[in-house]
Motif scaffolding. Structure first.
Motif, PDB file in Angstrom:
ATOM      1  N   VAL A 147      -5.814 -15.624  32.969  1.00 27.99           N
ATOM      2  CA  VAL A 147      -7.518 -16.165  33.335  1.00 27.99           C
ATOM      3  C   VAL A 147      -8.234 -15.857  32.146  1.00 27.99           C
ATOM      4  N   ILE A 148      -8.161 -14.829  31.281  1.00 26.21           N
ATOM      5  CA  ILE A 148      -9.134 -14.706  30.232  1.00 26.21           C
ATOM      6  C   ILE A 148      -8.796 -15.711  29.091  1.00 26.21           C
ATOM      7  N   SER A 149      -7.277 -15.858  28.982  1.00 22.57           N
ATOM      8  CA  SER A 149      -6.780 -16.690  28.261  1.00 22.57           C
ATOM      9  C   SER A 149      -7.297 -18.119  28.150  1.00 22.57           C
ATOM     10  N   GLU A 150      -7.318 -18.534  29.546  1.00 18.51           N
ATOM     11  CA  GLU A 150      -7.972 -19.655  29.970  1.00 18.51           C
ATOM     12  C   GLU A 150      -9.422 -20.214  29.612  1.00 18.51           C
ATOM     13  N   LEU A 151     -10.277 -18.852  29.702  1.00 16.24           N
ATOM     14  CA  LEU A 151     -11.635 -18.720  29.575  1.00 16.24           C
ATOM     15  C   LEU A 151     -11.955 -18.828  28.059  1.00 16.24           C
ATOM     16  N   LEU A 152     -11.256 -18.250  27.467  1.00 17.55           N
ATOM     17  CA  LEU A 152     -11.348 -18.252  25.771  1.00 17.55           C
ATOM     18  C   LEU A 152     -10.446 -19.224  25.083  1.00 17.55           C
ATOM     19  N   GLU A 202      -5.021  -7.374  14.001  1.00 12.18           N
ATOM     20  CA  GLU A 202      -4.100  -8.447  14.515  1.00 12.18           C
ATOM     21  C   GLU A 202      -5.201  -9.412  15.322  1.00 12.18           C
ATOM     22  N   LEU A 203      -6.020  -8.728  16.137  1.00 12.51           N
ATOM     23  CA  LEU A 203      -6.687  -9.415  17.048  1.00 12.51           C
ATOM     24  C   LEU A 203      -7.865 -10.124  16.400  1.00 12.51           C
ATOM     25  N   THR A 204      -8.484  -9.274  15.302  1.00 11.48           N
ATOM     26  CA  THR A 204      -9.378  -9.911  14.499  1.00 11.48           C
ATOM     27  C   THR A 204      -8.919 -11.063  13.962  1.00 11.48           C
ATOM     28  N   SER A 205      -7.815 -11.242  13.019  1.00 14.39           N
ATOM     29  CA  SER A 205      -7.593 -12.338  12.417  1.00 14.39           C
ATOM     30  C   SER A 205      -7.176 -13.464  13.539  1.00 14.39           C
ATOM     31  N   TYR A 206      -6.622 -13.063  14.628  1.00 10.32           N
ATOM     32  CA  TYR A 206      -6.344 -14.130  15.499  1.00 10.32           C
ATOM     33  C   TYR A 206      -7.587 -14.828  16.306  1.00 10.32           C
ATOM     34  N   PHE A 207      -8.674 -13.974  16.408  1.00  9.13           N
ATOM     35  CA  PHE A 207      -9.735 -14.673  17.034  1.00  9.13           C
ATOM     36  C   PHE A 207     -10.554 -15.404  15.796  1.00  9.13           C
ATOM     37  N   LEU A 208     -10.688 -14.858  14.667  1.00  9.33           N
ATOM     38  CA  LEU A 208     -11.406 -15.638  13.679  1.00  9.33           C
ATOM     39  C   LEU A 208     -11.043 -16.977  13.494  1.00  9.33           C
ATOM     40  N   ALA A 209      -9.652 -17.125  13.492  1.00  9.53           N
ATOM     41  CA  ALA A 209      -8.688 -18.369  13.505  1.00  9.53           C
ATOM     42  C   ALA A 209      -9.172 -19.289  14.389  1.00  9.53           C
ATOM     43  N   LEU A 210      -9.101 -18.816  15.640  1.00  8.07           N
ATOM     44  CA  LEU A 210      -9.570 -19.574  16.612  1.00  8.07           C
ATOM     45  C   LEU A 210     -10.939 -20.014  16.656  1.00  8.07           C
ATOM     46  N   ALA A 211     -11.775 -19.155  16.182  1.00 10.41           N
ATOM     47  CA  ALA A 211     -13.210 -19.560  16.099  1.00 10.41           C
ATOM     48  C   ALA A 211     -13.261 -20.724  15.143  1.00 10.41           C
ATOM     49  N   GLU A 212     -12.681 -20.578  14.201  1.00 12.26           N
ATOM     50  CA  GLU A 212     -12.830 -21.603  12.974  1.00 12.26           C
ATOM     51  C   GLU A 212     -12.236 -22.916  13.487  1.00 12.26           C
ATOM     52  N   GLU A 258     -12.828 -28.354  16.055  1.00  7.42           N
ATOM     53  CA  GLU A 258     -12.206 -29.216  17.323  1.00  7.42           C
ATOM     54  C   GLU A 258     -12.824 -28.418  18.592  1.00  7.42           C
ATOM     55  N   PRO A 259     -14.169 -28.589  18.941  1.00  7.53           N
ATOM     56  CA  PRO A 259     -14.639 -27.812  19.989  1.00  7.53           C
ATOM     57  C   PRO A 259     -14.022 -28.159  21.283  1.00  7.53           C
ATOM     58  N   GLY A 260     -13.970 -27.301  22.334  1.00 13.11           N
ATOM     59  CA  GLY A 260     -13.340 -27.553  23.741  1.00 13.11           C
ATOM     60  C   GLY A 260     -14.499 -27.205  24.724  1.00 13.11           C
ATOM     61  N   ASP A 261     -14.087 -26.907  25.892  1.00 16.43           N
ATOM     62  CA  ASP A 261     -15.054 -26.290  26.979  1.00 16.43           C
ATOM     63  C   ASP A 261     -14.545 -24.776  27.460  1.00 16.43           C
ATOM     64  N   ASP A 262     -14.067 -24.050  26.280  1.00 15.68           N
ATOM     65  CA  ASP A 262     -13.701 -22.806  26.564  1.00 15.68           C
ATOM     66  C   ASP A 262     -15.007 -21.931  25.893  1.00 15.68           C
ATOM     67  N   LEU A 263     -15.096 -20.682  26.248  1.00 18.41           N
ATOM     68  CA  LEU A 263     -16.078 -19.744  25.886  1.00 18.41           C
ATOM     69  C   LEU A 263     -16.092 -19.603  24.469  1.00 18.41           C
ATOM     70  N   VAL A 264     -15.132 -19.492  23.573  1.00 15.02           N
ATOM     71  CA  VAL A 264     -15.002 -19.493  22.335  1.00 15.02           C
ATOM     72  C   VAL A 264     -15.821 -20.811  21.584  1.00 15.02           C
ATOM     73  N   SER A 265     -15.775 -21.929  22.026  1.00 14.21           N
ATOM     74  CA  SER A 265     -16.293 -23.099  21.545  1.00 14.21           C
ATOM     75  C   SER A 265     -17.753 -23.193  21.908  1.00 14.21           C
TER      76      SER A 265
END
Length: 383
Positions: free
Chosen positions: A140-145, A186-196, A201-208
């Motif tokens: 669920v959190i994966s979906e949210l983010l 690893e998590l910092t690298s992962y979420f920095l890349a996802l935020a970039e 390419e924004p979506g409707d998720d919380l990171v966007s």
């Protein structure tokens, strides 16, 4: 009565800590040991959690993660739960706007779909934590983010590794901080890349939504975006997993309540299950100024541990008249409480009928009374 401690609990007491809490509460609402004030009483707990006299860090800097490895320290320092005003107020205001109730409402159909998929083709005997309680919140959190579902297993592994840095677990494992620091990197690298990626390419998720808020000039740094993602993932997945598992354990010995909830899990039932056995049994605060709690003077700089499980069963306030502290209170009230309630309502609403008549074959708890919940619950369904 020996001085209270959060360490070195027996397996029996870990599985059911409430008789221990009750003994200390009967002796007084607060107890002192090793320079720490332990708060057991409901009214005293509410006072500490809601008063501006208490914060997450001491005036001298105690309680900050300065002793942690660098990557882990940077990550944790940007978790909302470890911030005090004024920065806490600024960041919470931004996140409240982006992580709105409508975000969770829109996610409810996906929560139901994920839960139904996890419950499809259940074997007669299975580990409830492994099969359902752990994967549901991380998916669920994966979906949210906006995280690809293929990464959920890796994310859960990283979340578990990161939680090794909690004080109780770190005390039992000399490699805990090193394990947690690797996960933090690893998590910092992962979420920095996802935020970039979401910036392009924004979506409707919380990171966007958070990246969009940042580009609109909101006071939200990249480190805070990453910290929020990881905090939601780690705290959100473990706490919901714990409540799901412990709810089944509680209901397994209460057939009338189990039968009632098989017909439908209400919001009130979720609230009561969280109150009855919180997923986090203790939270820390520091006195920012001289204070008095339950008649005891606490000088500025005193470390305080609030026993949520004890407060939530204080006979002076329950079963009626008390405030559920399971999601916290005051400015540090759980940011993800609305999401957790939805996951529990929907998840338990589908799980309990799917289980039918069942027996609990075995239960194993990790040696952690703070983040409290079983890492294995093997059940057998009646055919």
């Amino acid at each position: 009565m020996k001085p209270f401690s959060l360490r070195d609990w027996s397996d029996e007491d870990l599985r059911n800590p409430f008789p221990v809490f009750a003994r200390y509460l009967a002796a007084g609402p607060v107890h002192f040991a090793d320079g720490t004030c332990y708060v057991f009483g409901h009214d005293a707990a509410v006072e500490v959690l809601t008063s501006p006299a208490f914060g997450r860090r001491s005036p001298s800097g105690g309680g900050s993660p300065v002793s942690m490895p660098s990557a882990l320290r940077t990550l944790v320092e940007n978790w909302l739960v470890f911030l005090d005003p004024p920065r806490h107020t600024e960041l919470r205001s931004v996140l409240n706007r982006e992580f709105s109730p409508s975000v969770v409402t829109n996610l409810r159909p996906r929560i139901a779909a994920i839960a139904a998929e996890l419950l499809a083709d259940l074997p007669a005997t299975f580990d409830l934590v492994e099969r359902f309680a752990a994967p549901l919140p991380i998916l669920v959190i994966s979906e949210l983010l906006g995280v690809p579902r293929a990464d959920w297993e890796w994310l859960r592994e990283m979340a578990v590794d990161l939680q090794q840095a909690s004080s109780v677990r770190a005390a039992a494992n000399p490699d805990a901080h090193a394990v947690a620091d690797r996960a933090a990197r690893e998590l910092t690298s992962y979420f920095l890349a996802l935020a970039e990626k979401r910036g392009a390419e924004p979506g409707d998720d919380l990171v966007s939504l958070m990246v969009s808020a940042q580009t609109r000039g909101e006071p939200l740094t990249s480190d805070e975006i990453v910290g929020t993602c990881v905090h939601l993932m780690t705290a959100g997945h473990e706490t919901t997993t714990n409540v799901l598992s412990k709810s089944v354990l509680a209901l397994s010995s209460r057939p009338a309540a189990l039968a009632e909830l098989r017909c439908g899990v209400t919001a009130a039932a979720v609230e009561e299950l969280v109150r009855f056995d919180p997923p986090v049994q203790a939270v820390g605060r520091w006195a920012h100024e001289d204070a008095v709690v339950a008649g005891f003077p606490l000088p500025a700089g005193t470390k305080v541990m609030v026993l949520l499980g004890a407060a939530n069963r204080d006979p002076a306030r329950f079963p009626t008249g008390g405030r559920n502290t399971g999601f916290g209170l005051g400015i540090h009230y759980c940011l993800g409480a609305t999401l957790a309630r939805a996951e529990l309502e929907i998840g338990l609403g589908l799980l309990l009928p799917a289980l039918g008549e069942f027996t609990v074959d075995s239960v194993k708890f990790p040696h952690d009374i703070v983040f409290h919940g079983p890492h294995s619950v093997v059940v057998t369904r009646a055919n």
